[in-house]
Design a protein around this motif. Sequence first.
Motif, PDB file in Angstrom:
ATOM      1  N   LEU A  20       0.932  -1.184  -0.172  1.00  0.00           N
ATOM      2  CA  LEU A  20      -0.161   0.278  -0.328  1.00  0.00           C
ATOM      3  C   LEU A  20       0.738   1.014   0.022  1.00  0.00           C
ATOM      4  CD1 LEU A  20      -2.676  -1.009   2.799  1.00  0.00           C
ATOM      5  CD2 LEU A  20      -2.919  -1.101   0.676  1.00  0.00           C
ATOM      6  N   ALA A  21       1.874   1.392   0.837  1.00  0.00           N
ATOM      7  CA  ALA A  21       2.678   2.405   0.871  1.00  0.00           C
ATOM      8  C   ALA A  21       3.820   2.805  -0.372  1.00  0.00           C
ATOM      9  CB  ALA A  21       4.308   1.880   1.510  1.00  0.00           C
ATOM     10  N   VAL A  22       3.751   1.907  -1.443  1.00  0.00           N
ATOM     11  CA  VAL A  22       4.141   1.798  -2.735  1.00  0.00           C
ATOM     12  C   VAL A  22       3.079   2.177  -4.327  1.00  0.00           C
ATOM     13  CG1 VAL A  22       4.862   0.348  -4.682  1.00  0.00           C
ATOM     14  CG2 VAL A  22       5.650  -0.080  -2.680  1.00  0.00           C
ATOM     15  N   ALA A  23       2.053   1.874  -3.938  1.00  0.00           N
ATOM     16  CA  ALA A  23       0.448   2.195  -4.753  1.00  0.00           C
ATOM     17  C   ALA A  23       0.412   3.925  -3.425  1.00  0.00           C
ATOM     18  CB  ALA A  23      -0.476   1.393  -3.558  1.00  0.00           C
ATOM     19  N   ALA A  24       0.619   4.074  -2.383  1.00  0.00           N
ATOM     20  CA  ALA A  24       0.391   5.412  -2.075  1.00  0.00           C
ATOM     21  C   ALA A  24       1.433   6.221  -2.615  1.00  0.00           C
ATOM     22  CB  ALA A  24       0.885   5.468  -0.675  1.00  0.00           C
ATOM     23  N   ARG A  25       2.696   5.951  -2.404  1.00  0.00           N
ATOM     24  CA  ARG A  25       4.100   7.047  -3.742  1.00  0.00           C
ATOM     25  C   ARG A  25       3.958   7.121  -4.830  1.00  0.00           C
ATOM     26  NH1 ARG A  25       9.536   4.273  -4.536  1.00  0.00           N
ATOM     27  NH2 ARG A  25       8.297   2.547  -5.872  1.00  0.00           N
ATOM     28  N   GLU A  26       2.712   6.096  -5.442  1.00  0.00           N
ATOM     29  CA  GLU A  26       2.139   5.820  -7.361  1.00  0.00           C
ATOM     30  C   GLU A  26       0.955   7.254  -7.483  1.00  0.00           C
ATOM     31  OE1 GLU A  26       4.193   4.927  -9.404  1.00  0.00           O
ATOM     32  OE2 GLU A  26       5.297   4.278  -8.021  1.00  0.00           O
ATOM     33  N   ALA A  27       0.402   7.083  -6.092  1.00  0.00           N
ATOM     34  CA  ALA A  27      -0.594   8.136  -5.754  1.00  0.00           C
ATOM     35  C   ALA A  27      -0.486   9.336  -6.136  1.00  0.00           C
ATOM     36  CB  ALA A  27      -1.922   7.698  -5.011  1.00  0.00           C
ATOM     37  N   ALA A  28       0.231   9.868  -5.254  1.00  0.00           N
ATOM     38  CA  ALA A  28       1.515  11.192  -5.084  1.00  0.00           C
ATOM     39  C   ALA A  28       1.627  11.260  -6.944  1.00  0.00           C
ATOM     40  CB  ALA A  28       2.607  10.940  -4.142  1.00  0.00           C
ATOM     41  N   ARG A  29       2.860  10.789  -6.976  1.00  0.00           N
ATOM     42  CA  ARG A  29       3.381  10.984  -7.934  1.00  0.00           C
ATOM     43  C   ARG A  29       1.785  11.422  -9.578  1.00  0.00           C
ATOM     44  NH1 ARG A  29       8.118   6.350  -8.654  1.00  0.00           N
ATOM     45  NH2 ARG A  29       9.603   7.127  -7.127  1.00  0.00           N
ATOM     46  N   CYS A  30       1.093  10.552  -9.625  1.00  0.00           N
ATOM     47  CA  CYS A  30      -0.350  10.958 -10.922  1.00  0.00           C
ATOM     48  C   CYS A  30      -0.583  12.327 -10.349  1.00  0.00           C
ATOM     49  CB  CYS A  30      -1.018  10.330 -10.209  1.00  0.00           C
ATOM     50  SG  CYS A  30      -0.331   7.711 -11.400  1.00  0.00           S
ATOM     51  N   LEU A  31      -0.918  12.215  -9.068  1.00  0.00           N
ATOM     52  CA  LEU A  31      -1.322  13.944  -8.766  1.00  0.00           C
ATOM     53  C   LEU A  31      -0.593  15.199  -8.851  1.00  0.00           C
ATOM     54  CD1 LEU A  31      -3.738  13.351  -4.901  1.00  0.00           C
ATOM     55  CD2 LEU A  31      -4.549  14.120  -8.006  1.00  0.00           C
ATOM     56  N   VAL A  32       0.436  14.787  -8.517  1.00  0.00           N
ATOM     57  CA  VAL A  32       1.660  15.602  -9.195  1.00  0.00           C
ATOM     58  C   VAL A  32       2.000  16.129 -10.725  1.00  0.00           C
ATOM     59  CG1 VAL A  32       3.892  16.438  -9.271  1.00  0.00           C
ATOM     60  CG2 VAL A  32       3.237  15.361  -6.804  1.00  0.00           C
ATOM     61  N   ALA A  33       1.628  14.999 -11.712  1.00  0.00           N
ATOM     62  CA  ALA A  33       1.816  15.146 -12.655  1.00  0.00           C
ATOM     63  C   ALA A  33       0.365  15.835 -13.565  1.00  0.00           C
ATOM     64  CB  ALA A  33       1.838  13.637 -13.409  1.00  0.00           C
TER      65      ALA A  33
END
Length: 483
Positions: free
Chosen positions: A455-468
């Motif tokens: 879930l922590a890995v998925a959270a990092r990807e979710a944050a990156r998608c929001l920034v993008a």
Amino acid sequence: MHIGIDFGTSYSAAAAIVNGELTLVRFGVAEQFRTAVYFPELVPDPNDFALTPELEARLETQLRLLRAQQREMAAAAAARGQAAQSRSEGELRQEALRSVRRQWMEEQAREATASVASFQHALFGEEAVEGYLDSGGGNLIESPKSMFGYRLDPQVRKVIVHIATHILEHIRLTASRQFGAAVRGAVIGRPVEFRSSMGAAGSQQAIEILREAAAVAGFDEVSFLEEPAAAAMHYHKSLEARQHALIVDIGGGTTDVTHAHLGGDQAPAIARNWGLPKGGTDLDVGVSLHSFMPLLGKDIVRVPQHQFVEAASVHNLPKQREFRKQNYRLVAAPYGPRLRALQEPGATTRLNQLAERTKITLSTATSHCAGLDFLEPGLAVEAGSADLEQAIEPFLAQLERTLSNVRNDLPALPASVFLTGGTSRSPQIRARVQACFPEIPLVQGDPSLGVVSGLAVAAREAARCLVAAAHDASPAPAVASVG
């Protein structure tokens, strides 16, 4: 900042990827906490309505209003030359009583909201259980996740949302303090199938409760990932070569299975999920019913079997309330006095703790003695490994049927079976999973942290998608032309 949250039935955990490294949120000295919250103030039960002198006065006032309305309607009908419908005094009183009860419930709901919203007085995890047992009052809610998928009346649902809000706020604030940054986003794990009385609608309701609670708890961005898929992401990082793998996540409340294509340089690919809404809490109930409840008269006295199940189900508030409402004064000694002692505040929680400890001890030992002095001086349970096997066999049989269905559904056997979840610590559980796939290597993951790591890995990807997304949505810079 985004974190991954494993909101578990028995235990909860959270983590984030910080500077490329997995960092677990610490709750005191622990990396997880028991999913329990204690409120010193009582959360009211809508079934507790009773006419006090004040409510009697309200009832009489409401009754006078209804009588006056009926007289006015009769006069108006007579003026039109029509016959007015007249209700009896008993019917008027019933309507007045319903009105007073409705007002009372609304007031109780407001008080419950104010009480449960008092975050500074709430205790969590083991401290919650200890605070409840020490005080003998207030309200302890254990495993609230077990109730998310059940049919709830509006008032109970409101209280459940507040409980989930407190737990999520506790996690968010703890993480924010540890990381030194405001945590505003989360990927929350969810089972393939929530424990539910409403099928798919129950799972949808559970997600709605979590989403609503997360918003109130201060999360601006929330998404959900099935727990075995999160565990697959965690396992994926340890595999150099690409392979098909089966993830078996056996938690406190549910058992989830995922077939995935993992490893190598490619992203993990989830093929299919299966779910069984049973888990470690069902083992505790099984041990309680098999080894403890006979000392309270199970299969001996004429008490319905379901009442023993209600007593053992500490994770289910409605069942606990039903058990405490029973009258055992006519049940012969010694069982009647023992049942009445079990109805005392904190007694079912103590019994459940002993059942859980018995389950854990007998997983590796041949015998265990559990004292029940809080029910009767000198009373104790003597249980052996054979008792544990009988108590948990119903769950093991359901697990075996589920894994057999999974095996039949697979296009080909996987290269490995990855086992995780708190209940996977049990040697009996591991043995049964291995027996379902005898020719395939069984890989034991971290029982507590396999899901939250993914879930922590998925959270990092979710944050990156929001920034993008925010970058793509920003206006293009102005370009000056030179003439």
